[in-house]
Design a protein around this motif. Structure first.
Motif, PDB file in Angstrom:
ATOM      1  N   ASP A  72       0.917  -0.622   0.190  1.00  0.00           N
ATOM      2  CA  ASP A  72      -0.223  -0.235  -0.386  1.00  0.00           C
ATOM      3  C   ASP A  72       0.758   0.970  -0.034  1.00  0.00           C
ATOM      4  N   GLY A  73       1.162   1.979  -0.598  1.00  0.00           N
ATOM      5  CA  GLY A  73       1.139   3.191  -0.257  1.00  0.00           C
ATOM      6  C   GLY A  73       0.947   3.725  -1.918  1.00  0.00           C
ATOM      7  N   THR A  74       1.893   5.078  -2.659  1.00  0.00           N
ATOM      8  CA  THR A  74       2.481   5.512  -3.528  1.00  0.00           C
ATOM      9  C   THR A  74       3.630   6.237  -3.452  1.00  0.00           C
ATOM     10  N   PRO A  75       4.387   5.409  -4.568  1.00  0.00           N
ATOM     11  CA  PRO A  75       6.508   5.616  -3.867  1.00  0.00           C
ATOM     12  C   PRO A  75       6.426   7.066  -4.313  1.00  0.00           C
ATOM     13  N   LYS A  76       7.071   8.014  -3.941  1.00  0.00           N
ATOM     14  CA  LYS A  76       7.396   9.514  -3.609  1.00  0.00           C
ATOM     15  C   LYS A  76       8.765   9.430  -3.083  1.00  0.00           C
ATOM     16  N   ALA A  77       9.477  10.406  -4.413  1.00  0.00           N
ATOM     17  CA  ALA A  77      10.901  10.713  -3.799  1.00  0.00           C
ATOM     18  C   ALA A  77      11.238  11.236  -3.288  1.00  0.00           C
ATOM     19  N   THR A  78      12.130  11.507  -1.964  1.00  0.00           N
ATOM     20  CA  THR A  78      12.848  12.626  -1.441  1.00  0.00           C
ATOM     21  C   THR A  78      12.927  13.967  -1.804  1.00  0.00           C
ATOM     22  N   GLU A  79      12.249  15.323  -1.375  1.00  0.00           N
ATOM     23  CA  GLU A  79      12.388  16.364  -1.613  1.00  0.00           C
ATOM     24  C   GLU A  79      13.058  17.580  -0.517  1.00  0.00           C
ATOM     25  N   ASN A  80      12.047  16.761   1.168  1.00  0.00           N
ATOM     26  CA  ASN A  80      12.879  17.761   1.794  1.00  0.00           C
ATOM     27  C   ASN A  80      13.079  17.041   2.856  1.00  0.00           C
ATOM     28  N   ILE A  81      13.929  17.520   3.712  1.00  0.00           N
ATOM     29  CA  ILE A  81      14.973  16.699   4.642  1.00  0.00           C
ATOM     30  C   ILE A  81      15.193  17.775   5.515  1.00  0.00           C
ATOM     31  N   THR A  82      14.508  17.825   7.282  1.00  0.00           N
ATOM     32  CA  THR A  82      14.813  18.810   7.874  1.00  0.00           C
ATOM     33  C   THR A  82      16.070  17.266   9.067  1.00  0.00           C
ATOM     34  N   THR A  83      17.105  18.462  10.313  1.00  0.00           N
ATOM     35  CA  THR A  83      17.916  17.591  10.361  1.00  0.00           C
ATOM     36  C   THR A  83      18.208  18.557  11.570  1.00  0.00           C
ATOM     37  N   ALA A  84      18.580  18.288  13.114  1.00  0.00           N
ATOM     38  CA  ALA A  84      18.819  18.764  14.087  1.00  0.00           C
ATOM     39  C   ALA A  84      20.434  18.497  13.835  1.00  0.00           C
ATOM     40  N   VAL A  85      20.788  18.841  13.800  1.00  0.00           N
ATOM     41  CA  VAL A  85      23.021  18.880  14.252  1.00  0.00           C
ATOM     42  C   VAL A  85      23.410  19.285  15.498  1.00  0.00           C
ATOM     43  N   GLN A  86      23.872  18.439  15.914  1.00  0.00           N
ATOM     44  CA  GLN A  86      25.150  19.406  17.751  1.00  0.00           C
ATOM     45  C   GLN A  86      26.539  19.053  17.220  1.00  0.00           C
ATOM     46  N   PHE A  87      27.306  20.735  16.741  1.00  0.00           N
ATOM     47  CA  PHE A  87      28.297  20.234  16.195  1.00  0.00           C
ATOM     48  C   PHE A  87      28.822  20.443  17.567  1.00  0.00           C
ATOM     49  N   PRO A  88      30.277  20.190  18.763  1.00  0.00           N
ATOM     50  CA  PRO A  88      31.132  20.671  18.911  1.00  0.00           C
ATOM     51  C   PRO A  88      32.301  21.767  19.431  1.00  0.00           C
ATOM     52  N   SER A  89      31.915  22.465  20.142  1.00  0.00           N
ATOM     53  CA  SER A  89      32.793  23.383  20.591  1.00  0.00           C
ATOM     54  C   SER A  89      33.572  22.953  20.705  1.00  0.00           C
ATOM     55  N   GLY A  90      34.903  24.275  20.650  1.00  0.00           N
ATOM     56  CA  GLY A  90      36.253  24.345  20.932  1.00  0.00           C
ATOM     57  C   GLY A  90      37.309  24.109  19.905  1.00  0.00           C
ATOM     58  N   GLU A  91      38.186  23.031  21.069  1.00  0.00           N
ATOM     59  CA  GLU A  91      39.648  22.553  20.308  1.00  0.00           C
ATOM     60  C   GLU A  91      38.750  20.803  19.428  1.00  0.00           C
ATOM     61  N   THR A  92      37.832  20.667  19.832  1.00  0.00           N
ATOM     62  CA  THR A  92      37.196  19.910  18.402  1.00  0.00           C
ATOM     63  C   THR A  92      36.649  19.790  17.601  1.00  0.00           C
ATOM     64  N   ILE A  93      36.037  20.538  17.657  1.00  0.00           N
ATOM     65  CA  ILE A  93      35.005  21.271  16.553  1.00  0.00           C
ATOM     66  C   ILE A  93      35.830  20.853  15.528  1.00  0.00           C
ATOM     67  N   SER A  94      36.792  21.294  14.818  1.00  0.00           N
ATOM     68  CA  SER A  94      37.752  20.441  13.484  1.00  0.00           C
ATOM     69  C   SER A  94      37.562  18.663  13.638  1.00  0.00           C
ATOM     70  N   GLY A  95      36.808  17.975  13.971  1.00  0.00           N
ATOM     71  CA  GLY A  95      36.866  16.894  14.570  1.00  0.00           C
ATOM     72  C   GLY A  95      37.908  16.244  13.696  1.00  0.00           C
ATOM     73  N   THR A  96      37.850  15.343  12.248  1.00  0.00           N
ATOM     74  CA  THR A  96      38.898  14.724  11.990  1.00  0.00           C
ATOM     75  C   THR A  96      39.285  15.225  11.182  1.00  0.00           C
ATOM     76  N   GLN A  97      38.984  16.253  10.551  1.00  0.00           N
ATOM     77  CA  GLN A  97      39.240  17.398   9.448  1.00  0.00           C
ATOM     78  C   GLN A  97      40.910  17.777   9.926  1.00  0.00           C
ATOM     79  N   ALA A  98      42.133  17.592   8.665  1.00  0.00           N
ATOM     80  CA  ALA A  98      43.372  18.123   9.561  1.00  0.00           C
ATOM     81  C   ALA A  98      43.814  19.279   9.534  1.00  0.00           C
ATOM     82  N   VAL A  99      43.272  20.592   8.751  1.00  0.00           N
ATOM     83  CA  VAL A  99      43.456  21.350   8.388  1.00  0.00           C
ATOM     84  C   VAL A  99      42.830  22.383   7.757  1.00  0.00           C
TER      85      VAL A  99
END
Length: 418
Positions: free
Chosen positions: A151-178
């Motif tokens: 049951d149901g009608t297929p529909k492609a994803t058009e809208n995404i809603t997400t809430a991301v939490q980034f760390p502050s301080g020295e760890t803000i760059s995560g795995t990024q080297a530079v």
């Protein structure tokens, strides 16, 4: 005449034994209705006979009457096993289109290869059409009940809603080297700070694996307290290829909140446009995390369950969606149940003697309610039938003795003549 009288007694006793034996044989038959043989005495009708001295000429079978008394209802656990608590019979259709209409209280149903609700004989259960919410759409016609597997009608994803939490301080760059980062490479964690996987759907409703990457582009300093991330989106195709979309940025102020409007971004990727809402994202003194995620794509959900309520509404559940009604069981009653034609398999057909079927729905206007996951068994009282069998056997023996006596008398008369 004595011979004929004794013979009628034998025939009557034999009919009684046959009827009782049939009841005993079907004590385990679902929806079976017991019968009893009924008899009447037989007297010759002559205008010259003296009623004070008239001797009967035996007995005759007037009818074999069925008892439509409620049988014992037992639980089975199968949701498509249905029992009627009270008056009424299920309306069945012998063929999907056309065929004959039959009636039964044997509610052992299941699904056939095409998704229709049928009994062991392949007869189709009839119901009134109903809306998704359970309202009967028409009380004029009934139809076989079909349960769709998806049951149901297929529909492609058009809208995404997400809430991301980034760390502050020295760890803000995560795995990024530079900072700023080297050329982006989804296979190299040093070219981005964080990433998370998401699930979306294509136009056919097929799930797709996708990933969001966050590349730290600008750190706060004395002159500018804002922090900027570049957001990239990748979608893995069915052929294993990875499609990229990027050049969208989000900016946070000195308190870790998104700058007005910065959380609304859009990607053109793999021939489609996907809008991403990151408005509730922020920088906090905590580890990286995805606090929420939703998307508006849809797929066809498989059938996950069936349920029939007391009112006869058949509900189908598909995945995590709200159940929808696919019909309401139709019940029938007759002015003269004893006039129904026995079609076998605890199934009956309407006749002129029974009258036309009076249709309705369970739990309304005197019709019984439906009990799902249960069956009505034969209304045969085995103890009573065994007593009847002994009685009928004795009657047969007595009639046989009368016949033997008649033959003995005839033989005596024949001997006197010689």
């Amino acid at each position: 005449m004595t011979f004929i009288t004794a013979l009628s007694g034998l025939n009557a006793a034999q009919t009684d034994i046959s009827t009782t034996s049939n009841n005993i044989a079907n004590v385990g038959t679902v929806g079976f209705h017991s019968s009893r043989a009924e008899f009447a005495d037989f007297y010759p009708n002559s205008p010259y006979s003296n009623p004070q001295t008239t001797v009967g000429s035996g007995t005759q079978v007037t009818r074999v009457a069925r008892s439509f008394q409620q049988g014992t209802v037992g639980a089975t656990g199968n949701q498509l096993d249905l029992a009627i608590q009270g008056a009424g019979m299920f309306q069945m259709q012998t063929e999907l289109t056309g065929g004959e209409i039959a009636y039964t209280r044997a509610g052992a149903f299941g699904l056939n290869e095409n998704g229709y609700i049928v009994n062991a004989e392949g007869y189709y259960l009839n119901a009134y059409p109903a809306s998704d919410g359970g309202d009967v759409l028409s009380m004029v016609v009934t139809q076989p009940v079909k349960v769709e597997m998806f049951d149901g009608t297929p529909k492609a994803t058009e809208n995404i809603t997400t809430a991301v939490q980034f760390p502050s301080g020295e760890t803000i760059s995560g795995t990024q080297a530079v900072v700023p980062a080297a050329d982006f490479d989804s296979a190299n964690p040093e070219t981005f700070a964080y990433s998370n996987s998401i699930n979306i759907f294509d136009a056919d409703g097929q799930p797709q694996s996708a990933n969001m990457y966050y590349i730290l582009r600008d750190l706060p300093d004395v002159d500018d307290e804002t922090t900027t991330f570049e957001v990239r989106l990748t979608i893995d195709g069915r052929d294993g290829t990875e499609t990229f979309a990027g050049d969208a940025t989000i900016t946070f102020d000195g308190d870790g909140y998104l700058v007005d409007g910065a959380g609304q971004i859009s990607f053109d990727v793999a021939g489609r446009s996907i809008a991403v809402d990151l408005q509730d994202s922020r920088i906090e003194d905590a580890e990286f995390a995805v606090n929420s995620f939703s998307q508006d794509g849809e797929t066809r959900e498989a059938l996950s369950g069936l349920q029939v309520d007391d009112a006869g509404l058949i509900w189908a559940a598909y995945g995590g969606r709200e159940s929808k009604a696919i019909g309401r069981v139709a019940l029938a009653n007759f002015n003269n149940l004893g006039g129904l034609e026995n079609l076998g398999s605890a199934t009956y057909g309407a006749t002129r003697s029974s009258g036309a079927a009076q249709l309705g729905v369970p739990a309304v206007n005197g019709f019984g309610s439906i009990r799902s996951g249960a069956l009505e068994y034969a209304n045969v009282d085995l103890t009573k039938e065994l007593v009847n069998l002994i009685t009928a056997q004795r009657n047969f023996q007595a009639s046989a003795k009368a016949l033997e006596t008649n033959q003995s008398l005839s033989q005596t008369i024949m001997n006197m003549r010689t």
